[in-house]
Design an enzyme around this catalytic site. Structure first.
Site, mmCIF file in Angstrom:
data_model
loop_
_atom_site.group_PDB
_atom_site.id
_atom_site.type_symbol
_atom_site.label_atom_id
_atom_site.label_comp_id
_atom_site.label_asym_id
_atom_site.label_seq_id
_atom_site.Cartn_x
_atom_site.Cartn_y
_atom_site.Cartn_z
ATOM 1 C CB CYS A 105 -3.737 -1.057 7.607
ATOM 2 S SG CYS A 105 -2.238 -1.548 8.422
ATOM 3 N N GLY A 108 3.090 -1.074 9.846
ATOM 4 C CA GLY A 108 2.734 0.354 9.917
ATOM 5 C C GLY A 108 2.810 1.072 8.586
ATOM 6 C CG LEU A 109 -0.190 1.277 6.321
ATOM 7 C CD1 LEU A 109 -1.273 2.357 6.475
ATOM 8 C CD2 LEU A 109 -0.538 0.351 5.172
ATOM 9 C CG ASN A 141 -5.811 -5.588 5.693
ATOM 10 O OD1 ASN A 141 -4.822 -6.188 6.157
ATOM 11 N ND2 ASN A 141 -5.696 -4.463 5.021
ATOM 12 C CB THR A 142 -4.080 -8.531 9.265
ATOM 13 O OG1 THR A 142 -4.013 -7.107 9.386
ATOM 14 C CG2 THR A 142 -3.054 -9.011 8.261
ATOM 15 C CG ASN A 202 1.907 -7.095 9.702
ATOM 16 O OD1 ASN A 202 2.085 -5.891 9.509
ATOM 17 N ND2 ASN A 202 0.858 -7.736 9.218
ATOM 18 C CB ALA A 203 2.567 -3.780 14.307
ATOM 19 N N GLY A 213 -6.887 -14.292 2.924
ATOM 20 C CA GLY A 213 -6.827 -14.563 4.361
ATOM 21 C C GLY A 213 -6.547 -16.019 4.645
ATOM 22 C CB SER A 246 -0.909 0.019 1.223
ATOM 23 O OG SER A 246 -1.828 -1.035 1.142
HETATM 24 C C1 FMN Z 1 3.916 -8.254 6.597
HETATM 25 C C2 FMN Z 1 2.564 -7.914 6.031
HETATM 26 C C3 FMN Z 1 2.364 -6.673 5.422
HETATM 27 C C4 FMN Z 1 1.127 -6.336 4.897
HETATM 28 N N1 FMN Z 1 0.969 -5.119 4.288
HETATM 29 C C5 FMN Z 1 -0.229 -4.804 3.718
HETATM 30 C C6 FMN Z 1 -0.397 -3.579 3.011
HETATM 31 O O1 FMN Z 1 0.511 -2.779 2.844
HETATM 32 N N2 FMN Z 1 -1.641 -3.309 2.497
HETATM 33 C C7 FMN Z 1 -2.707 -4.181 2.622
HETATM 34 O O2 FMN Z 1 -3.802 -3.887 2.111
HETATM 35 N N3 FMN Z 1 -2.544 -5.369 3.254
HETATM 36 C C8 FMN Z 1 -1.351 -5.697 3.796
HETATM 37 N N4 FMN Z 1 -1.205 -6.902 4.423
HETATM 38 C C9 FMN Z 1 -2.362 -7.816 4.518
HETATM 39 C C10 FMN Z 1 -2.337 -8.867 3.409
HETATM 40 O O3 FMN Z 1 -2.405 -8.292 2.138
HETATM 41 C C11 FMN Z 1 -3.508 -9.854 3.586
HETATM 42 O O4 FMN Z 1 -4.745 -9.151 3.483
HETATM 43 C C12 FMN Z 1 -3.485 -10.560 4.937
HETATM 44 O O5 FMN Z 1 -2.164 -10.872 5.307
HETATM 45 C C13 FMN Z 1 -4.323 -11.836 4.937
HETATM 46 O O6 FMN Z 1 -3.879 -12.737 3.948
HETATM 47 P P1 FMN Z 1 -2.811 -13.924 4.239
HETATM 48 O O7 FMN Z 1 -3.290 -14.646 5.455
HETATM 49 O O8 FMN Z 1 -2.831 -14.755 2.993
HETATM 50 O O9 FMN Z 1 -1.488 -13.267 4.484
HETATM 51 C C14 FMN Z 1 0.049 -7.260 4.966
HETATM 52 C C15 FMN Z 1 0.252 -8.511 5.554
HETATM 53 C C16 FMN Z 1 1.495 -8.856 6.078
HETATM 54 C C17 FMN Z 1 1.685 -10.222 6.699
#
Ligand code: FMN
Length: 304
Positions: free
Chosen positions: A132, A76-77, A192-193, A73-74, A243, A50
């Protein structure tokens, strides 16, 4: 039969189809070269990290920890800012597969500014990160009115497919999805997470410096399936599922809940071979079960 998104606008002669298996946002950094590796490994599209209005360092460490089969994770964009991103975008686009630009803004003015600049880079689509959980923008998709306002403002300036990424942390994710649809999103990306925490029992305090982070990986898969299942019966626009997907069986389950396309995030960190494994497994399953096309199973679990 190919499944295409409504109101498709080809960008740079690459038309995004809402189908297949994409790299989720934020995974493997923001560089063109890491994206190329994923493309070579069989991903059908990639979503960038992002990108916001200005360079952002992100949160202080520790920003990552494992917990209960998932990743907390945190980050923080962390991102270079939209003005610095055009070169990487060009590198990624030269790979020939759709590049979805993920953007965020803390205010509507910021988002519109980033969206305008993003559109000029001709991405295959724009994914709005409204969700986020460890940054201020996490509030947006907790609230249907804010969701509507942000998506609507981006819609006004985005002449490419617009995807709204929403959060499982909302008390009513269906109301959020419906607000995004009303505001003109072409698809919803869920999820998202999940807002979560880990405590170090010897330090007697949260492991992450930010205290709270976003949980991803296998432990959130059933939450994602429930969200997608609920959204599917309430929305007319396609759902892009994300997810915890880490196998072809997960992908089938997520399609059956209602996902037309699927993004894979945390599982990619175990190896980028995951894209081929999923694609091959899904094809074998469809054939064995007598289906000719993935569209026959999308949302099937809600039809019985
Ligand atoms: C290290 C990390 C960084 C992430 N950064 C972003 C991000 O910048 N923008 C966003 O929309 N989602 C971000 N996500 C979320 C993922 O795109 C995804 O929605 C989430 O991890 C769930 O999918 P997964 O279980 O397959 O990882 C991030 C996830 C992780 C683990």
């Amino acid at each position: 039969m190919l499944i295409t998104a409504p109101q498709l606008v080809p960008q740079d002669e690459i038309t995004l189809k809402i189908e297949g298996y994409w790299l989720a946002s934020g995974i493997l950094g923001v560089t063109g070269s890491s994206m190329r590796r994923v493309i070579n490994a069989g991903a059908d599209a990639v979503v960038t990290k992002s990108i916001g209005p200005r360079p952002r360092k992100g949160n202080p460490g520790p920003i990552l920890t494992a917990s209960h089969g998932g990743l907390l994770n945190a980050v923080g964009l962390t991102n270079p800012g939209i003005d610095q991103f055009s070169e990487e975008m060009e590198l990624m686009k030269s790979s020939g597969i759709p590049v979805v630009l993920s953007i965020f803004g803390s205010t509507i003015d910021e988002l519109v500014d980033v969206a305008r600049k993003g559109v000029s880079m001709a991405p295959a689509a724009i994914e709005l990160n409204l969700s986020c959980p460890h940054a201020e923008i996490g509030q947006i998709s907790l609230d249907p009115c804010l969701t509507y306002d942000f998506v609507h403002a981006a819609r006004e300036v985005a002449d490419c497919p617009l995807l709204a990424k929403i959060t499982p942390n909302a008390s009513d994710i269906v109301a959020i999805g419906q607000a995004a649809e009303r505001a003109g999103a072409d698809a919803v990306v869920a999820i998202n997470t999940v807002r979560a925490m880990k405590i170090d029992i010897y330090q007697r305090r949260p492991v992450l410096a930010n205290k709270v982070g976003g949980l991803s990986g296998p432990s959130i898969f059933p939450i994602a399936v429930r969200c997608i299942y609920d959204l599917y019966s309430a929305l007319s626009i396609p759902i892009i599922g994300v997810g915890g997907v880490s196998s072809w069986e997960d992908a089938i389950e997520m399609h059956m809940a209602g996902a037309r396309a699927i993004e894979v995030g945390t599982a990619v960190l175990q190896g980028i071979g995951i894209f081929r494994q999923i694609k091959e497994g899904v094809q074998v399953y469809l054939k064995e079960q007598g289906f000719t096309d993935i569209s026959e199973i999308v949302g099937i679990a809600g039809r019985t």
